[in-house]
Motif scaffolding. Structure first.
Motif, PDB file in Angstrom:
ATOM      1  N   MET A  85     -16.924  -3.116  13.826  1.00 44.43           N
ATOM      2  CA  MET A  85     -16.784  -4.331  14.622  1.00 44.43           C
ATOM      3  C   MET A  85     -18.117  -5.080  14.713  1.00 44.43           C
ATOM      4  N   ALA A  86     -19.209  -4.330  14.857  1.00 46.96           N
ATOM      5  CA  ALA A  86     -20.517  -4.980  15.010  1.00 46.96           C
ATOM      6  C   ALA A  86     -21.057  -5.473  13.669  1.00 46.96           C
ATOM      7  N   PHE A 143     -22.425  -6.758  21.720  1.00 48.35           N
ATOM      8  CA  PHE A 143     -21.232  -5.911  21.571  1.00 48.35           C
ATOM      9  C   PHE A 143     -20.921  -5.241  22.901  1.00 48.35           C
ATOM     10  N   ILE A 190     -11.432 -15.944  15.751  1.00 48.26           N
ATOM     11  CA  ILE A 190     -11.621 -16.411  17.142  1.00 48.26           C
ATOM     12  C   ILE A 190     -13.024 -17.009  17.281  1.00 48.26           C
ATOM     13  N   ILE A 191     -14.021 -16.296  16.746  1.00 47.96           N
ATOM     14  CA  ILE A 191     -15.413 -16.789  16.828  1.00 47.96           C
ATOM     15  C   ILE A 191     -15.510 -18.160  16.151  1.00 47.96           C
ATOM     16  N   LEU A 215     -13.773 -20.924  18.212  1.00 52.05           N
ATOM     17  CA  LEU A 215     -14.557 -21.307  19.394  1.00 52.05           C
ATOM     18  C   LEU A 215     -15.755 -22.165  19.000  1.00 52.05           C
ATOM     19  N   GLY A 268     -20.930 -12.787  19.480  1.00 52.82           N
ATOM     20  CA  GLY A 268     -20.841 -11.345  19.725  1.00 52.82           C
ATOM     21  C   GLY A 268     -19.391 -10.891  19.655  1.00 52.82           C
ATOM     22  N   ARG A 269     -19.184  -9.619  19.892  1.00 53.54           N
ATOM     23  CA  ARG A 269     -17.843  -9.063  19.777  1.00 53.54           C
ATOM     24  C   ARG A 269     -17.507  -8.158  20.963  1.00 53.54           C
ATOM     25  N   PHE A 270     -16.270  -8.290  21.410  1.00 51.74           N
ATOM     26  CA  PHE A 270     -15.764  -7.493  22.531  1.00 51.74           C
ATOM     27  C   PHE A 270     -14.618  -6.636  22.032  1.00 51.74           C
ATOM     28  N   MET A 271     -14.544  -5.427  22.516  1.00 51.88           N
ATOM     29  CA  MET A 271     -13.390  -4.582  22.178  1.00 51.88           C
ATOM     30  C   MET A 271     -12.888  -3.842  23.386  1.00 51.88           C
ATOM     31  N   TYR A 283     -10.802 -11.168  14.505  1.00 52.42           N
ATOM     32  CA  TYR A 283     -11.768 -11.488  15.560  1.00 52.42           C
ATOM     33  C   TYR A 283     -12.697 -12.604  15.105  1.00 52.42           C
ATOM     34  N   TYR A 339      -8.430  -6.359  11.377  1.00 45.63           N
ATOM     35  CA  TYR A 339      -8.846  -6.610  12.755  1.00 45.63           C
ATOM     36  C   TYR A 339     -10.140  -7.423  12.896  1.00 45.63           C
ATOM     37  N   LEU A 389     -18.592 -13.161  25.006  1.00 45.44           N
ATOM     38  CA  LEU A 389     -19.196 -12.662  23.763  1.00 45.44           C
ATOM     39  C   LEU A 389     -18.847 -13.469  22.505  1.00 45.44           C
ATOM     40  N   PRO A 390     -17.561 -13.776  22.261  1.00 44.75           N
ATOM     41  CA  PRO A 390     -17.284 -14.538  21.026  1.00 44.75           C
ATOM     42  C   PRO A 390     -17.940 -15.925  21.022  1.00 44.75           C
TER      43      PRO A 390
END
Lengths: 274, 377, 79
Positions: free
Chosen positions: A83-84, B25, A265-266, A269, B50-53, A262, A258, B45-46
């Motif tokens: 994810m990171a 994160f 979404i980034i 935005l 950044g990223r959220f989970m 995400y 996944y 975060l987005p």
């Protein structure tokens, strides 16, 4: 000096490995290295993550970014990595107890999210590191040190579990079918979403001895004789399939991954804020 | 330029502080009374790339932030009592593998499910000794909304600087309380990033510490292919069964915090110059202590306050000095007496130590502190 | 592969290289060699009939200990 494959992808100074004579884990680990070689991905962009147990020692021998985590949690650590930093190819090596008992919750949810991770379960049907206790994949009525009178738990079918939880690529092979491990792992790595490969291994030291399965060679003979490729199985009668298990590509149905979802979404935005 | 004053909740200030510190994160699991931290992180975060989970459980949340941090992303998780218990094993992993990360625990009534929506201070010792084995710990306790912002940044800075998990130990009162807050301009905020190696990948020994006892840390995926494990390991990062290696590693982990105590320890004290009675408290209780001190002063009792901001490591040297000056130290806590054990250890027989404990899951009121002091003096 | 590439203790013929130091004597390569060119002697694998070996690679594929592998062919990239 060892073979080109071992020289290029293993930390040869850490070899020979610690596994028992005849343990299938070394064969599967080599098959994974071979799949990575064939996929041609930069070693620096690959991260191999494991939990705790015999199989989890594999990353220490492999020359990548490697992470040996806590029992059952490899997929959760791997999820954070992916994810990171989505550009990293994340490969997770787990044992049967690691993946389906203590780590079962992480397994089904990693499948459900279809996050871009390749999970490889080394299934030897026993807890080897702790000395032969029954696991969620020990066949019913087989013995372990904690099932001295026979195990009454029903075993998991790891592939069915993963496929129904949402993994988009699922396959099974055995240590005997080592080339198939390689081709399945290679396909799994190229699948953008979550892939699971069950690699049937053998533990002659504990599972084999407890259940009178003979030597590593006879356990591999059993793999050879009991595994039916899914393509061949389609033409076989249910009677002929009795006592057999399927190997090969069991599911291949790509879906949106996944971290890509995400990223959308980034991006959205960012666009909206402009 | 300072931002406009805002009415803000403690949990919100925590997220603002984390974003300001560079958090990119977050992984966690919903739990009262910390959930707003997850909700706001998901929202914020987005927007900063950044990223959220939301993970499947608390353990997964802790594991995921360690994984993310290994790639170089500043990472945080937030939880409350039951979740804090679940995270302990992987907090130990972050300690031994030296992975920077921040864990927020908004304390509620325990044990077990306890009183989910009510405040408590029951995890003082768990913050220190929650995970098994000897390990270093930094734990910070804010007692206002603005301080929650500042200490969250500090938590990230300490995590990065010392390569260690840092615990922000809030309580339900601080988490949910709203105060008028003016946040500083980003240019006024000190941000510390982890040391990264300046040697080639061939020369890199991932666990070879510099003089500050902290090894430089390479991000996964940048060409430094190394091994990270929760097993005892030597400078190369690979496991070792050597007793000498184990001894050296565990001592270094602990010492890397010990030798930096002066930089890490912080506290606030008021009216200690002439104080005869010292009220020692932290978190939301410190607010009551301040009111109690003022009431007592009006009544002619020379009271002062001492508020450890880092409870771990505890500001030991300063407390020892004060213990030699005051007659009595009163320690009000929303537990049956946890930090008081540390106070007793530090002060020895130098001062009379009085406990004031409350486990009804409500704040200790100033009047209760006042009466306790009037009773014991 | 040149002679100097072979470490002390490794045994080679024109077809395979064997590293007895890594061999744990499990017998897997012996059992699954299609032409029965291998045997275990003193718990280590040895090639007993080089002429039979077809370099199919089954021994290398299934050796858990990376102790037996095909000699690299002349046109193959050296490691």
């Amino acid at each position: 000096m060892p073979s080109v494959l071992v020289e290029n992808y293993f930390r040869t100074e850490k070899l020979p490995q610690i596994w028992c004579p005849g343990c299938g884990h070394g064969i599967i680990t080599r098959s994974i290295a071979s799949a990575i070689e064939k996929s041609g991905i930069d070693k620096n962009k690959i991260c191999i993550v494991s939990g705790i147990g015999c199989s989890s020692r594999a990353p220490g021998y492999l020359d990548f970014n490697t992470l040996h985590t806590t029992h059952g949690r490899a997929l959760a650590f791997a999820t954070g990595i992916k994810m990171a930093k989505p550009e990293i190819k994340v490969i997770v090596i787990m044992g049967d107890g690691d993946a389906t008992a203590i780590g079962g919750n992480h397994l089904i949810h990693a499948c459900r999210r279809n996050i871009g991770i390749t999970a490889i379960v080394y299934n030897n049907s026993i807890y080897g590191m702790t000395g032969g206790q029954y696991s969620p994949t020990t066949p019913k009525y087989d013995k372990g040190t904690t099932a001295p009178y026979g195990n009454i738990d029903k075993a998991f079918d790891i592939c069915k579990l993963a496929a129904s939880a949402g993994a988009t690529y699922v396959g099974r092979a055995t240590a005997y079918h080592a080339s198939l491990v390689t081709s399945l792992v290679q396909n799994a790595i190229s699948n953008e979403g979550f892939s699971l490969i069950e690699a049937i291994s053998m533990c002659p030291t504990y599972y084999g001895r407890k259940n009178k399965k003979g030597s590593a060679v006879s356990m591999m003979e059993w793999q050879k004789n009991s595994a039916i490729n899914i393509s061949a199985a389609a033409k076989m009668s249910p009677e002929a399939l009795e006592g057999k298990f399927l190997i090969g590509e069991l599911k291949n149905s790509p879906e949106p991954e996944y971290t890509n979802e995400y990223q959308k979404i980034i991006d959205r935005l960012k666009k909206e804020s402009q | 330029m300072k931002s406009k004053a805002r009415l803000m909740q403690g949990n919100e200030a925590c997220v603002e502080g984390a974003i300001a510190a560079g958090m990119r994160f977050y992984a966690g699991y919903p739990i009262t009374p910390s959930t707003e931290i997850a909700e706001l992180s998901a929202e914020r975060l987005p927007l900063v790339g950044g990223r959220f989970m939301q993970m499947e459980d608390e353990i997964g949340g802790m594991a995921a932030i360690i994984g993310a941090s290994l790639t170089g992303a500043k990472s945080m998780t937030a939880t409350s009592g039951p979740g804090f218990s679940l995270k302990q094993e992987n907090i130990g992993y972050a300690s031994i593998a030296e992975v920077p990360c921040v864990i927020v625990n908004v304390q509620r009534g325990g044990p077990s499910t306890g009183m989910p929506t009510s405040p408590a201070q029951g995890e003082i010792m768990q913050a220190r000794w929650g995970t098994h084995g000897d390990h270093p710990v930094i734990a910070l306790t804010p007692s206002s909304v603005r301080e929650t912002f500042d200490l969250t940044i500090k938590a990230f800075n300490f995590a990065e600087k010392y390569r260690t998990p840092v615990i922000l130990l809030m309580d339900e009162v601080i988490g949910h309380m709203r105060e008028k807050v003016q946040l500083p301009d980003p240019s006024e905020i000190e941000i510390i990033d982890r040391k990264r190696p300046d040697c080639s990948s061939e020369e890199y020994l991932p666990y070879e510490a510099d003089n500050d006892l902290v090894p430089p840390m390479a991000d996964f995926g940048t060409g430094y292919r190394y091994h990270v494990t929760g097993l005892v390991h030597d400078e190369t990062g690979f496991p070792s069964n050597s007793t000498a290696v184990a001894d050296k590693l565990i001592r270094r982990l602990s010492n890397k915090i010990e030798i930096h105590r002066d930089e890490i320890e912080s506290w606030e004290e008021e009216n200690t110059e002439d104080a005869e009675v010292l009220i020692l408290s932290y978190g939301c209780v410190a607010r009551s202590s301040k009111s109690a001190m003022n009431i007592l002063r009006e009544r002619g009792i020379k009271a002062g306050t001492f508020r450890p901001i880092t409870i771990w490591p505890f500001p030991e040297k300063r407390l020892r000095e004060l213990a030699a000056k005051v007659k009595t130290i009163v320690v009000p806590e929303m537990n049956l007496g946890q930090l008081v054990l540390e106070v007793e250890r530090i002060c020895g027989c130098n001062a009379k130590i009085e406990k004031l404990n409350k486990v009804s899951c409500e704040i200790i009121y100033p009047e209760e502190i006042v009466s306790k002091i009037e009773e014991v003096l | 592969m040149k002679m100097e590439d072979i470490k002390a203790g490794e045994i080679q013929n024109e077809k395979v290289v064997i590293n007895p130091a890594w061999c744990k004597g499990c017998g897997i390569c012996v059992a699954f060699c299609p032409v029965k060119a291998l045997e275990l002697k003193n718990d280590k694998v040895v090639m007993v009939d080089v002429d039979k070996c077809t370099q199919c690679g089954m021994c290398e594929l299934r050796c858990p200990d990376y102790a037996i592998y095909l000699r690299r062919k002349k046109n193959e990239k050296q490691g």
